[in-house]
Write a protein that holds these residues in place. Sequence first.
Motif, short mmCIF file in Angstrom:
data_model
loop_
_atom_site.label_atom_id
_atom_site.label_comp_id
_atom_site.label_asym_id
_atom_site.label_seq_id
_atom_site.Cartn_x
_atom_site.Cartn_y
_atom_site.Cartn_z
N THR A 84 0.83 -1.20 0.00
CA THR A 84 0.00 0.00 0.00
C THR A 84 0.86 1.25 0.00
O THR A 84 2.03 1.22 0.38
N GLY A 85 0.26 2.34 -0.44
CA GLY A 85 0.92 3.64 -0.38
C GLY A 85 2.07 3.79 -1.36
O GLY A 85 2.05 3.24 -2.46
N ALA A 86 3.08 4.53 -0.97
CA ALA A 86 4.20 4.86 -1.85
C ALA A 86 5.03 3.62 -2.20
O ALA A 86 5.79 3.65 -3.17
N ASN B 244 3.90 0.94 -3.37
CA ASN B 244 3.31 0.34 -4.56
C ASN B 244 3.87 1.03 -5.80
O ASN B 244 3.99 2.24 -5.84
N ASN C 128 2.47 1.68 -8.58
CA ASN C 128 1.51 2.53 -9.26
C ASN C 128 1.11 3.76 -8.45
O ASN C 128 0.26 4.52 -8.90
N TYR C 129 1.70 3.97 -7.31
CA TYR C 129 1.36 5.12 -6.47
C TYR C 129 1.81 6.40 -7.16
O TYR C 129 2.93 6.49 -7.65
N ARG C 130 0.94 7.39 -7.24
CA ARG C 130 1.30 8.63 -7.92
C ARG C 130 1.18 9.85 -7.00
O ARG C 130 2.15 10.49 -6.70
N THR C 131 -0.03 10.19 -6.59
CA THR C 131 -0.23 11.45 -5.89
C THR C 131 -0.78 11.31 -4.49
O THR C 131 -0.66 12.22 -3.71
N GLY C 132 -1.41 10.22 -4.19
CA GLY C 132 -2.06 10.07 -2.89
C GLY C 132 -3.46 10.62 -2.87
O GLY C 132 -4.09 10.70 -1.81
N THR D 13 -5.95 7.85 -1.61
CA THR D 13 -5.57 7.00 -0.50
C THR D 13 -6.75 6.88 0.47
O THR D 13 -7.70 7.67 0.41
#
Length: 97
Positions: A56-58, A60, A62-66, A69
């Motif tokens: 989860t979160g950063a 991952n 595919n994490y971009r901007t939050g 979340t």
Amino acid sequence: MNGDGTTPRISNGRFGPDWPGRRCLAKTRAGYQCQKPALKGKARCQLHGGRAGAPTGARNGNYRTGRYTAEAVQVAREARTRLKELVVLGRRAGIWT
């Protein structure tokens, strides 16, 4: 398939119906239990989602901007609820129609 409603026998497979290990709990398209062994600490084999679960979160990839979340979604939900309460109060006070 045997025709008697039981699990089909796999003649050349090593994980047939008589294998004593822990099996995958998924059902196949034919309605039988999967014959593959479950992954260690999981209830499913790798074909049925035993390896599923991204970080989860950063962490991952595919994490971009939050923006989406769990925390951001909760804050937005609380803001909408508060706004609805303010609209109801404004209508009661005669400020908004």
